[in-house]
Scaffold this active site. Structure first.
Site, mmCIF file in Angstrom:
data_model
loop_
_atom_site.group_PDB
_atom_site.id
_atom_site.type_symbol
_atom_site.label_atom_id
_atom_site.label_comp_id
_atom_site.label_asym_id
_atom_site.label_seq_id
_atom_site.Cartn_x
_atom_site.Cartn_y
_atom_site.Cartn_z
ATOM 1 N N ILE A 60 0.620 -1.148 -0.182
ATOM 2 C CA ILE A 60 -0.078 -0.026 -0.081
ATOM 3 C C ILE A 60 0.832 1.151 0.052
ATOM 4 N N GLU A 84 1.387 -1.921 9.923
ATOM 5 C CA GLU A 84 2.482 -2.494 10.794
ATOM 6 C C GLU A 84 1.767 -2.313 12.181
ATOM 7 N N THR A 130 -7.707 0.886 16.346
ATOM 8 C CA THR A 130 -7.373 0.235 17.398
ATOM 9 C C THR A 130 -7.829 1.118 18.766
ATOM 10 N N ASP A 131 -7.833 0.730 19.994
ATOM 11 C CA ASP A 131 -8.137 1.321 21.005
ATOM 12 C C ASP A 131 -6.760 2.220 21.602
ATOM 13 N N GLU A 132 -5.929 1.849 21.046
ATOM 14 C CA GLU A 132 -4.482 2.375 21.504
ATOM 15 C C GLU A 132 -4.476 3.709 21.141
ATOM 16 N N TYR A 155 3.307 3.264 17.245
ATOM 17 C CA TYR A 155 2.366 2.607 16.496
ATOM 18 C C TYR A 155 1.053 3.269 16.800
ATOM 19 N N LYS A 159 -1.409 5.177 13.911
ATOM 20 C CA LYS A 159 -3.082 4.777 13.707
ATOM 21 C C LYS A 159 -3.890 5.754 14.009
ATOM 22 N N PRO A 210 8.689 -13.618 28.969
ATOM 23 C CA PRO A 210 9.353 -12.415 29.410
ATOM 24 C C PRO A 210 8.111 -11.375 29.913
ATOM 25 N N ASP A 285 10.798 -3.077 31.342
ATOM 26 C CA ASP A 285 9.414 -2.578 30.866
ATOM 27 C C ASP A 285 9.476 -1.991 29.400
ATOM 28 N N ARG A 286 8.559 -2.152 28.836
ATOM 29 C CA ARG A 286 8.432 -1.471 27.487
ATOM 30 C C ARG A 286 8.065 0.086 27.743
ATOM 31 N N HIS A 289 4.978 2.321 28.092
ATOM 32 C CA HIS A 289 4.009 1.307 28.326
ATOM 33 C C HIS A 289 2.542 1.766 28.811
HETATM 34 P P1 NAD Z 1 -1.176 -8.389 11.365
HETATM 35 O O1 NAD Z 1 0.489 -7.815 11.674
HETATM 36 O O2 NAD Z 1 -1.197 -10.049 11.978
HETATM 37 O O3 NAD Z 1 -1.240 -8.279 9.839
HETATM 38 C C1 NAD Z 1 -1.006 -7.190 9.110
HETATM 39 C C2 NAD Z 1 -1.167 -7.336 7.551
HETATM 40 O O4 NAD Z 1 -0.902 -6.417 6.678
HETATM 41 C C3 NAD Z 1 -0.296 -8.664 6.929
HETATM 42 O O5 NAD Z 1 -0.860 -9.537 6.306
HETATM 43 C C4 NAD Z 1 1.012 -7.648 6.324
HETATM 44 O O6 NAD Z 1 1.551 -8.592 5.408
HETATM 45 C C5 NAD Z 1 -0.032 -6.837 5.852
HETATM 46 N N1 NAD Z 1 0.708 -5.364 5.503
HETATM 47 C C6 NAD Z 1 1.746 -4.930 6.411
HETATM 48 N N2 NAD Z 1 2.338 -3.879 5.585
HETATM 49 C C7 NAD Z 1 1.647 -3.948 4.585
HETATM 50 C C8 NAD Z 1 2.086 -2.960 3.384
HETATM 51 N N3 NAD Z 1 2.712 -1.923 3.239
HETATM 52 N N4 NAD Z 1 0.979 -3.171 2.215
HETATM 53 C C9 NAD Z 1 0.264 -4.087 2.118
HETATM 54 N N5 NAD Z 1 0.158 -5.087 3.108
HETATM 55 C C10 NAD Z 1 0.922 -4.917 4.292
HETATM 56 O O7 NAD Z 1 -2.018 -7.395 12.114
HETATM 57 P P2 NAD Z 1 -3.362 -7.824 12.729
HETATM 58 O O8 NAD Z 1 -3.139 -7.942 14.203
HETATM 59 O O9 NAD Z 1 -4.136 -8.459 11.820
HETATM 60 O O10 NAD Z 1 -3.980 -6.323 12.619
HETATM 61 C C11 NAD Z 1 -4.848 -5.963 11.493
HETATM 62 C C12 NAD Z 1 -5.301 -4.328 11.641
HETATM 63 O O11 NAD Z 1 -6.245 -4.407 12.905
HETATM 64 C C13 NAD Z 1 -4.322 -3.345 11.760
HETATM 65 O O12 NAD Z 1 -4.627 -2.513 11.320
HETATM 66 C C14 NAD Z 1 -4.430 -3.159 13.374
HETATM 67 O O13 NAD Z 1 -3.794 -1.851 13.598
HETATM 68 C C15 NAD Z 1 -5.856 -3.504 13.808
HETATM 69 N N6 NAD Z 1 -6.112 -3.968 15.038
HETATM 70 C C16 NAD Z 1 -5.238 -4.932 15.729
HETATM 71 C C17 NAD Z 1 -5.686 -5.318 16.981
HETATM 72 C C18 NAD Z 1 -4.887 -6.758 17.385
HETATM 73 O O14 NAD Z 1 -5.034 -6.978 18.744
HETATM 74 N N7 NAD Z 1 -4.265 -7.427 16.724
HETATM 75 C C19 NAD Z 1 -6.534 -4.856 17.652
HETATM 76 C C20 NAD Z 1 -7.353 -3.440 17.126
HETATM 77 C C21 NAD Z 1 -6.857 -3.180 15.734
HETATM 78 O O1 DAU Z 2 -5.166 -2.802 21.935
HETATM 79 C C1 DAU Z 2 -5.147 -3.243 20.650
HETATM 80 C C2 DAU Z 2 -4.099 -3.359 20.345
HETATM 81 O O2 DAU Z 2 -3.387 -4.611 21.000
HETATM 82 C C3 DAU Z 2 -3.593 -3.588 18.886
HETATM 83 O O3 DAU Z 2 -3.633 -2.217 18.000
HETATM 84 C C4 DAU Z 2 -2.105 -4.046 18.519
HETATM 85 O O4 DAU Z 2 -1.836 -4.048 17.106
HETATM 86 C C5 DAU Z 2 -1.776 -5.315 19.265
HETATM 87 O O5 DAU Z 2 -0.370 -5.589 19.006
HETATM 88 C C6 DAU Z 2 -2.087 -5.127 20.710
HETATM 89 O O6 DAU Z 2 -0.931 -4.282 21.307
HETATM 90 P P1 DAU Z 2 -0.368 -4.549 22.817
HETATM 91 O O7 DAU Z 2 0.747 -3.763 22.878
HETATM 92 O O8 DAU Z 2 -1.620 -4.358 23.959
HETATM 93 O O9 DAU Z 2 -0.098 -6.177 22.533
HETATM 94 P P2 DAU Z 2 0.994 -7.117 23.030
HETATM 95 O O10 DAU Z 2 0.594 -8.515 22.726
HETATM 96 O O11 DAU Z 2 2.352 -6.660 22.507
HETATM 97 O O12 DAU Z 2 1.186 -6.817 24.660
HETATM 98 C C7 DAU Z 2 -0.050 -7.113 25.413
HETATM 99 C C8 DAU Z 2 0.634 -6.952 26.886
HETATM 100 O O13 DAU Z 2 1.527 -8.011 27.355
HETATM 101 C C9 DAU Z 2 1.173 -5.558 27.218
HETATM 102 O O14 DAU Z 2 0.803 -4.913 28.298
HETATM 103 C C10 DAU Z 2 2.653 -5.697 26.927
HETATM 104 C C11 DAU Z 2 2.816 -7.084 27.509
HETATM 105 N N1 DAU Z 2 3.909 -7.972 27.086
HETATM 106 C C12 DAU Z 2 4.060 -8.142 25.815
HETATM 107 C C13 DAU Z 2 5.060 -9.078 25.325
HETATM 108 C C14 DAU Z 2 5.172 -9.235 23.682
HETATM 109 C C15 DAU Z 2 4.872 -8.506 27.911
HETATM 110 O O15 DAU Z 2 4.717 -8.319 29.330
HETATM 111 N N2 DAU Z 2 5.959 -9.319 27.210
HETATM 112 C C16 DAU Z 2 5.955 -9.647 26.180
HETATM 113 O O16 DAU Z 2 6.792 -10.362 25.786
#
Ligand code: NAD
Ligand code: DAU
Length: 348
Positions: A60, A84, A130-132, A155, A159, A210, A285-286, A289
């Site tokens: 994209i 991403e 996302t809620d973030e 991130y 978004k 971790p 920590d991240r 965070h």
């Molecule tokens: P993911 O990382 O698993 O998948 C992302 C997809 O987008 C992959 O297939 C990747 O190849 C594709 N992609 C990345 N860059 C691209 C580019 N430049 N052009 C075309 N394709 C590209 O992500 P996900 O967890 O499935 O999330 C999908 C969407 O939902 C995202 O927009 C994310 O912000 C949103 N979202 C995710 C969560 C969650 O908990 N995972 C929650 C709320 C919203």
């Molecule tokens: O809230 C929606 C979001 O949720 C989406 O928009 C994002 O795409 C998705 O990645 C997710 O974000 P988080 O940062 O909340 O998810 P993650 O799984 O990375 O982390 C969840 C929690 O766990 C967070 O508090 C960080 C913690 N964590 C995560 C990892 C990867 C750890 O403690 N250890 C780890 O190794």
């Protein structure tokens, strides 16, 4: 009806594509994906030969390729998930998030605006967010559709920026749009960089778990199939120009969730109870965070009748079973570049 799903080879996108291809044989579903490290066509093996499905390998951020695709097809609806998506990677390389999440979204918005400009009727740009974008909650309260934007990670900022552009194209050019902001998803096909699939994989391999900081961070978990169901509901019945918050009504502190995961996995792997908990390792920590996310999903429930269909215990059980039954999937996604990522993030 021609529906373009972007990011359809990723975690959530693959569940959305499967649902639309299966439930709507009269629609043609186009899956646009660049197949980054997170995109995986193995996620869609079961439906890839369906006559109403086409895969398009397009990035994209490549405006020429996007415009070329839109010149060949007039899409009726676009469901935009490509992004991403991992917070930790955004801390390492924020610009990659601006390129895909902001500029990539702009390229799609411009292509829709140009293709649809003479007739917006029955067209829709549905942006998955996302809620973030709302930042972090304290001990109390929930994010609603009117919560102010307050993103903390690169991130989340990328978004939030893309959400603003979508809304601006609606206000300025009349582009028909909907945005939904969802909480943390979990389920099959989740890439093992995020908490739940990373920890499932590490428990299988008896590697350290971790936990960032004190582990007392809270997330609101939703089963991915329920998110796909919400997206299906919203694309068909949502009000154009609206925002919907989607969540699981399901808050967990990380450490409590991790202990539950350890307990269930000890049972399923026939290990002595307590074995997996010994892997818990508190690490640095991240940065930035967010303390707590929790969604008020009452609007989508009251207006569109959507609610989660499975409890967290059911969803987690099905998720763990899926990972244990699909060792090849895990093996494929954790070979190659994943090893370098894991070493950089957790072993150096
Ligand atoms: P993911 O990382 O698993 O998948 C992302 C997809 O987008 C992959 O297939 C990747 O190849 C594709 N992609 C990345 N860059 C691209 C580019 N430049 N052009 C075309 N394709 C590209 O992500 P996900 O967890 O499935 O999330 C999908 C969407 O939902 C995202 O927009 C994310 O912000 C949103 N979202 C995710 C969560 C969650 O908990 N995972 C929650 C709320 C919203
Ligand atoms: O809230 C929606 C979001 O949720 C989406 O928009 C994002 O795409 C998705 O990645 C997710 O974000 P988080 O940062 O909340 O998810 P993650 O799984 O990375 O982390 C969840 C929690 O766990 C967070 O508090 C960080 C913690 N964590 C995560 C990892 C990867 C750890 O403690 N250890 C780890 O190794």
């Amino acid at each position: 009806m021609k529906v373009l799903v972007t990011g359809g080879a990723g975690f959530i996108g693959s569940h959305v594509v499967r649902r639309l291809v299966t439930n709507y044989p009269d629609y043609h579903i186009y899956n646009l994906d660049a197949l980054t490290y997170a995109g995986n066509l193995e996620n869609l093996r079961d439906i890839e030969k369906a006559s109403n499905y086409t895969f398009c390998k397009v990035d994209i951020t490549d405006v020429v390729a996007i415009n070329d695709l839109f010149s060949k097809h007039t899409f009726d609806k676009v469901i935009h998930l490509a992004a991403e998506s991992h917070v930790d990677r955004s801390i390492e390389d924020p610009l990659a998030f601006v390129k895909t999440n902001v500029i990539g979204t702009m390229n799609l918005l411009n292509a829709c605006k140009e293709t649809w400009k003479h007739n917006f009727s029955n067209k829709l740009f549905y942006h998955i967010s996302t809620d973030e974008v709302y930042g972090s909650l304290g001990e109390d309260g929930l994010f609603t559709e009117t919560s102010p934007y307050d993103p903390n990670s690169p991130y989340a900022a990328s978004k939030a920026s893309s959400d603003h552009f979508v809304r601006a194209y609606g206000e300025t050019y009349g582009l028909p749009y909907i945005i939904s902001n969802c909480s943390n998803n979990y389920g099959p096909n989740h890439f093992p960089e995020k908490l739940i699939p990373l920890f499932i994989n590490n428990i299988i391999e008896m590697r350290p778990l971790p936990v960032y900081g004190d582990g007392k961070y809270t997330r609101d978990w939703l089963y991915v199939i329920d998110h796909a169901n919400a997206i299906d509901t919203i694309i068909h019945n949502g009000e154009v120009g609206s925002t919907y918050n989607i969540g699981g009504f399901n808050e967990w502190q990380n450490i409590d969730l991790i202990r539950l995961l350890c307990k269930i996995m000890d049972g399923k792997l026939s290990r002595k109870q307590g074995t997996s908990e010994t892997l818990i390792t508190y690490v640095k920590d991240r940065p930035g965070h967010d303390k707590r996310y929790a969604i008020d999903a009452s609007k989508v429930h009251k207006e569109l009748g959507w609610k989660p269909s499975v409890t967290f215990e059911e969803g987690l059980d099905q998720t763990i079973d899926w990972y244990l039954s699909n060792p090849k999937w895990l093996e494929h996604v954790t070979s190659g570049a994943y090893k370098d990522y894991y070493t950089k993030m957790y072993l150096s």
